[in-house]
Design a protein around this motif. Structure first.
Motif, mmCIF file in Angstrom:
data_model
loop_
_atom_site.group_PDB
_atom_site.id
_atom_site.type_symbol
_atom_site.label_atom_id
_atom_site.label_comp_id
_atom_site.label_asym_id
_atom_site.label_seq_id
_atom_site.Cartn_x
_atom_site.Cartn_y
_atom_site.Cartn_z
ATOM 1 N N HIS A 112 11.238 4.578 1.146
ATOM 2 C CA HIS A 112 11.219 3.114 1.255
ATOM 3 C C HIS A 112 10.808 2.686 2.660
ATOM 4 C CE1 HIS A 112 12.670 1.932 -2.671
ATOM 5 N NE2 HIS A 112 13.625 2.847 -2.604
ATOM 6 N N PHE A 113 11.350 3.350 3.653
ATOM 7 C CA PHE A 113 11.032 3.019 5.033
ATOM 8 C C PHE A 113 9.540 3.227 5.304
ATOM 9 C CE2 PHE A 113 10.524 4.369 9.483
ATOM 10 C CZ PHE A 113 10.982 3.233 10.122
ATOM 11 N N GLU A 114 8.991 4.356 4.849
ATOM 12 C CA GLU A 114 7.566 4.638 5.062
ATOM 13 C C GLU A 114 6.682 3.642 4.318
ATOM 14 O OE1 GLU A 114 7.376 8.745 3.910
ATOM 15 O OE2 GLU A 114 7.742 9.447 5.969
ATOM 16 N N GLU A 115 7.105 3.227 3.122
ATOM 17 C CA GLU A 115 6.347 2.214 2.391
ATOM 18 C C GLU A 115 6.328 0.895 3.152
ATOM 19 O OE1 GLU A 115 8.041 1.898 -1.501
ATOM 20 O OE2 GLU A 115 7.125 3.770 -2.199
ATOM 21 N N ASP A 116 7.465 0.500 3.700
ATOM 22 C CA ASP A 116 7.536 -0.733 4.481
ATOM 23 C C ASP A 116 6.654 -0.638 5.719
ATOM 24 O OD1 ASP A 116 9.265 -1.858 2.675
ATOM 25 O OD2 ASP A 116 11.079 -1.516 3.884
ATOM 26 N N GLN A 117 6.665 0.494 6.391
ATOM 27 C CA GLN A 117 5.828 0.700 7.573
ATOM 28 C C GLN A 117 4.355 0.630 7.203
ATOM 29 O OE1 GLN A 117 7.189 0.081 10.142
ATOM 30 N NE2 GLN A 117 8.034 1.846 11.208
ATOM 31 N N HIS A 118 4.013 1.246 6.084
ATOM 32 C CA HIS A 118 2.626 1.268 5.639
ATOM 33 C C HIS A 118 2.144 -0.145 5.305
ATOM 34 C CE1 HIS A 118 -1.058 2.837 3.968
ATOM 35 N NE2 HIS A 118 -0.825 2.203 2.817
ATOM 36 N N ARG A 119 2.998 -0.920 4.623
ATOM 37 C CA ARG A 119 2.640 -2.292 4.271
ATOM 38 C C ARG A 119 2.483 -3.165 5.506
ATOM 39 N NH1 ARG A 119 7.048 -3.957 0.514
ATOM 40 N NH2 ARG A 119 7.502 -1.800 0.110
ATOM 41 N N SER A 120 3.338 -2.981 6.484
ATOM 42 C CA SER A 120 3.283 -3.831 7.664
ATOM 43 C C SER A 120 2.098 -3.489 8.561
ATOM 44 C CB SER A 120 4.590 -3.740 8.455
ATOM 45 O OG SER A 120 4.727 -2.455 8.999
ATOM 46 N N SER A 121 1.559 -2.294 8.457
ATOM 47 C CA SER A 121 0.417 -1.924 9.277
ATOM 48 C C SER A 121 -0.905 -2.148 8.550
ATOM 49 C CB SER A 121 0.535 -0.461 9.710
ATOM 50 O OG SER A 121 0.461 0.382 8.583
ATOM 51 N N ALA A 122 -0.865 -2.664 7.331
ATOM 52 C CA ALA A 122 -2.091 -2.926 6.571
ATOM 53 C C ALA A 122 -2.870 -4.062 7.224
ATOM 54 C CB ALA A 122 -1.750 -3.285 5.126
ATOM 55 N N LEU A 123 -4.170 -4.124 6.943
ATOM 56 C CA LEU A 123 -5.024 -5.161 7.513
ATOM 57 C C LEU A 123 -4.534 -6.547 7.130
ATOM 58 C CD1 LEU A 123 -8.535 -3.619 6.881
ATOM 59 C CD2 LEU A 123 -7.302 -3.772 9.056
ATOM 60 N N GLY A 124 -4.616 -7.462 8.079
ATOM 61 C CA GLY A 124 -4.272 -8.846 7.799
ATOM 62 C C GLY A 124 -2.801 -9.155 7.944
ATOM 63 N N GLU A 125 -1.996 -8.174 8.232
ATOM 64 C CA GLU A 125 -0.570 -8.436 8.404
ATOM 65 C C GLU A 125 -0.186 -8.146 9.835
ATOM 66 O OE1 GLU A 125 2.171 -6.762 5.685
ATOM 67 O OE2 GLU A 125 0.915 -7.100 3.953
ATOM 68 N N THR A 126 0.846 -8.802 10.277
ATOM 69 C CA THR A 126 1.323 -8.552 11.633
ATOM 70 C C THR A 126 2.247 -7.343 11.618
ATOM 71 O OG1 THR A 126 3.213 -9.971 11.334
ATOM 72 C CG2 THR A 126 1.224 -10.999 12.240
ATOM 73 N N GLY A 127 2.353 -6.706 12.744
ATOM 74 C CA GLY A 127 3.209 -5.539 12.848
ATOM 75 C C GLY A 127 4.647 -5.871 13.131
ATOM 76 N N SER A 128 4.950 -7.163 13.298
ATOM 77 C CA SER A 128 6.323 -7.537 13.617
ATOM 78 C C SER A 128 7.168 -7.619 12.355
ATOM 79 C CB SER A 128 6.340 -8.877 14.359
ATOM 80 O OG SER A 128 5.818 -9.882 13.534
ATOM 81 N N SER A 129 8.441 -7.684 12.575
ATOM 82 C CA SER A 129 9.362 -7.784 11.439
ATOM 83 C C SER A 129 9.354 -9.213 10.916
ATOM 84 C CB SER A 129 10.766 -7.377 11.863
ATOM 85 O OG SER A 129 11.227 -8.235 12.861
ATOM 86 N N LYS A 130 9.930 -9.384 9.723
ATOM 87 C CA LYS A 130 9.973 -10.702 9.105
ATOM 88 C C LYS A 130 10.916 -11.604 9.889
ATOM 89 C CE LYS A 130 9.291 -8.813 4.501
ATOM 90 N NZ LYS A 130 9.854 -8.646 3.166
ATOM 91 N N SER A 131 10.517 -12.844 10.039
ATOM 92 C CA SER A 131 11.398 -13.775 10.736
ATOM 93 C C SER A 131 12.364 -14.396 9.739
ATOM 94 C CB SER A 131 10.576 -14.884 11.413
ATOM 95 O OG SER A 131 9.891 -15.627 10.432
#
Length: 140
Positions: free
Chosen positions: A118-137
């Protein structure tokens, strides 16, 4: 209502264990007599350890006016367990403890593997194009 188990005499038990050791399938023998396969293995082990298949009565001894039936006779006629039997019992207990520990470790390992996935999936999604690398506000 619990089903009452049938009593199988020592000769029949010995015959079944001998057939089992001769190569007959344990499932077939158990079905033939109407018992569990585990019971056959228990009889085999009992025969190997004690040399006979005499059953020990389970449960509480019957009460009589002076105390328990056979209380004094049992103390004088029952030999203490052989050292080999004690060692076998101790080894079986240790095996059971270790099997439980291994089982618990497997549960823990499965849990952490799933959490890592789950953690790796979240990391992968957050590093995808068009998304920011920061956590959700958090929005209120």
């Amino acid at each position: 209502m619990a089903r009452r188990q049938r009593v199988i005499d020592e000769d029949k038990k010995l015959e079944l264990v001998q057939r089992m050791e001769a190569g007959e399938t344990v499932s077939k023998l158990a079905d033939e007599v109407g018992i569990s396969r585990q019971r056959l293995y228990e009889w085999r082990d009992h025969l190997r350890v004690r040399g006979n298949l005499k059953s020990r009565r389970r449960g509480r001894p019957a009460r009589v006016a002076g105390g328990l039936v056979g209380d004094l006779q049992l103390q004088s006629t029952v030999d203490p367990p052989a050292p080999q039997e004690k060692a076998l019992t101790k080894a079986r207990r240790r095996i059971r403890e270790l099997e439980q520990k291994v089982g618990q470790q497997q549960v823990d390992l499965d849990f952490f593997r799933e959490a890592l996935r789950h953690f790796e999936e979240d990391q992968h999604r957050s590093s995808a194009l068009g998304e920011t690398g920061s956590s959700k506000s958090s929005k209120r």
